[in-house]
Design a protein around this motif. Structure first.
Motif, PDB file in Angstrom:
ATOM      1  N   CYS A   9      37.866 -59.978 -54.007  1.00  0.00           N
ATOM      2  CA  CYS A   9      37.229 -58.998 -54.855  1.00  0.00           C
ATOM      3  C   CYS A   9      38.385 -58.627 -55.918  1.00  0.00           C
ATOM      4  O   CYS A   9      39.358 -58.846 -55.698  1.00  0.00           O
ATOM      5  CB  CYS A   9      36.843 -57.797 -54.237  1.00  0.00           C
ATOM      6  N   PRO A  10      37.944 -58.085 -56.996  1.00  0.00           N
ATOM      7  CA  PRO A  10      38.934 -57.465 -58.072  1.00  0.00           C
ATOM      8  C   PRO A  10      39.427 -56.268 -57.325  1.00  0.00           C
ATOM      9  O   PRO A  10      38.583 -55.420 -56.877  1.00  0.00           O
ATOM     10  CB  PRO A  10      38.154 -57.201 -59.272  1.00  0.00           C
ATOM     11  N   VAL A  11      40.693 -55.787 -57.633  1.00  0.00           N
ATOM     12  CA  VAL A  11      41.263 -54.653 -57.114  1.00  0.00           C
ATOM     13  C   VAL A  11      42.146 -53.998 -58.259  1.00  0.00           C
ATOM     14  O   VAL A  11      42.860 -54.666 -58.928  1.00  0.00           O
ATOM     15  CB  VAL A  11      42.256 -54.828 -55.738  1.00  0.00           C
ATOM     16  N   ALA A  12      42.225 -52.912 -57.828  1.00  0.00           N
ATOM     17  CA  ALA A  12      43.117 -51.969 -58.794  1.00  0.00           C
ATOM     18  C   ALA A  12      43.439 -50.633 -58.163  1.00  0.00           C
ATOM     19  O   ALA A  12      42.527 -49.796 -57.749  1.00  0.00           O
ATOM     20  CB  ALA A  12      42.419 -51.354 -60.112  1.00  0.00           C
ATOM     21  N   HIS A  13      44.861 -50.413 -57.728  1.00  0.00           N
ATOM     22  CA  HIS A  13      45.397 -49.517 -56.867  1.00  0.00           C
ATOM     23  C   HIS A  13      44.514 -49.136 -55.721  1.00  0.00           C
ATOM     24  O   HIS A  13      44.064 -48.129 -55.618  1.00  0.00           O
ATOM     25  CB  HIS A  13      45.412 -48.211 -57.777  1.00  0.00           C
ATOM     26  N   HIS A  43      46.109 -56.935 -61.565  1.00  0.00           N
ATOM     27  CA  HIS A  43      47.055 -56.763 -62.704  1.00  0.00           C
ATOM     28  C   HIS A  43      48.281 -57.290 -61.786  1.00  0.00           C
ATOM     29  O   HIS A  43      48.649 -56.799 -60.995  1.00  0.00           O
ATOM     30  CB  HIS A  43      47.053 -55.520 -63.232  1.00  0.00           C
ATOM     31  N   PRO A  44      49.153 -58.024 -62.597  1.00  0.00           N
ATOM     32  CA  PRO A  44      50.492 -58.449 -61.867  1.00  0.00           C
ATOM     33  C   PRO A  44      51.438 -57.140 -61.500  1.00  0.00           C
ATOM     34  O   PRO A  44      52.053 -57.374 -60.348  1.00  0.00           O
ATOM     35  CB  PRO A  44      51.342 -59.282 -62.934  1.00  0.00           C
ATOM     36  N   ASP A  45      51.187 -55.823 -62.000  1.00  0.00           N
ATOM     37  CA  ASP A  45      52.096 -54.766 -61.628  1.00  0.00           C
ATOM     38  C   ASP A  45      51.273 -53.913 -60.411  1.00  0.00           C
ATOM     39  O   ASP A  45      51.747 -52.831 -60.001  1.00  0.00           O
ATOM     40  CB  ASP A  45      52.289 -53.809 -62.629  1.00  0.00           C
ATOM     41  N   ASP A  46      50.019 -54.282 -60.244  1.00  0.00           N
ATOM     42  CA  ASP A  46      49.401 -53.741 -59.345  1.00  0.00           C
ATOM     43  C   ASP A  46      49.923 -53.821 -57.838  1.00  0.00           C
ATOM     44  O   ASP A  46      50.377 -54.697 -57.311  1.00  0.00           O
ATOM     45  CB  ASP A  46      47.731 -53.876 -59.160  1.00  0.00           C
TER      46      ASP A  46
END
Length: 119
Positions: A9-13, A43-46
């Motif tokens: 899945c897509p993830v963010a934080h 995102h690479p920084d996540d």
């Protein structure tokens, strides 16, 4: 050897839940006689992919589909720009899945914990 199944899945934080998400996905895949492979679009920084890799590696593979979608907060404001970002993240995810060419793919959002018999 069991056949692989890609789960992602897509993830963010989502570093606070991703280990539980993975544990549930592993249990469901193993119950179905499949070896889980993971793919996440982020995102690479996540921090989420790193947390997932630390939790499941080296027993299970993790593929990262990098996105340009950077989120600094967990927000539920759905405006046209946000929909475009989600489309981009899901397309990155599907691109990674196509590259892996699995026989089976389960797209399950990171806030859904699979039941052991879900697959």
């Amino acid at each position: 050897m069991t056949q692989p199944i890609v789960i992602g899945c897509p993830v963010a934080h989502r570093d606070w839940i991703i280990t539980h998400w993975a544990d549930h996905a592993i249990a469901a895949a193993e119950h179905a006689g499949r070896e889980p492979w993971f793919v996440v679009a982020a995102h690479p920084d996540d921090p989420t992919p790193t947390r997932l890799i630390e939790h499941v590696w080296p027993q299970y593979a993790v593929t990262l589909a990098p996105t340009d979608v950077e989120r600094t907060e967990d927000r539920r404001t759905w405006e046209p720009e946000r929909y475009d970002q989600m489309v981009d993240a899901r397309n990155a995810l599907l691109g990674a899945v196509r590259h892996l060419q699995p026989a089976h793919f389960v797209s399950v959002d990171s806030d859904v914990l699979l039941h052991p018999t879900a697959i």
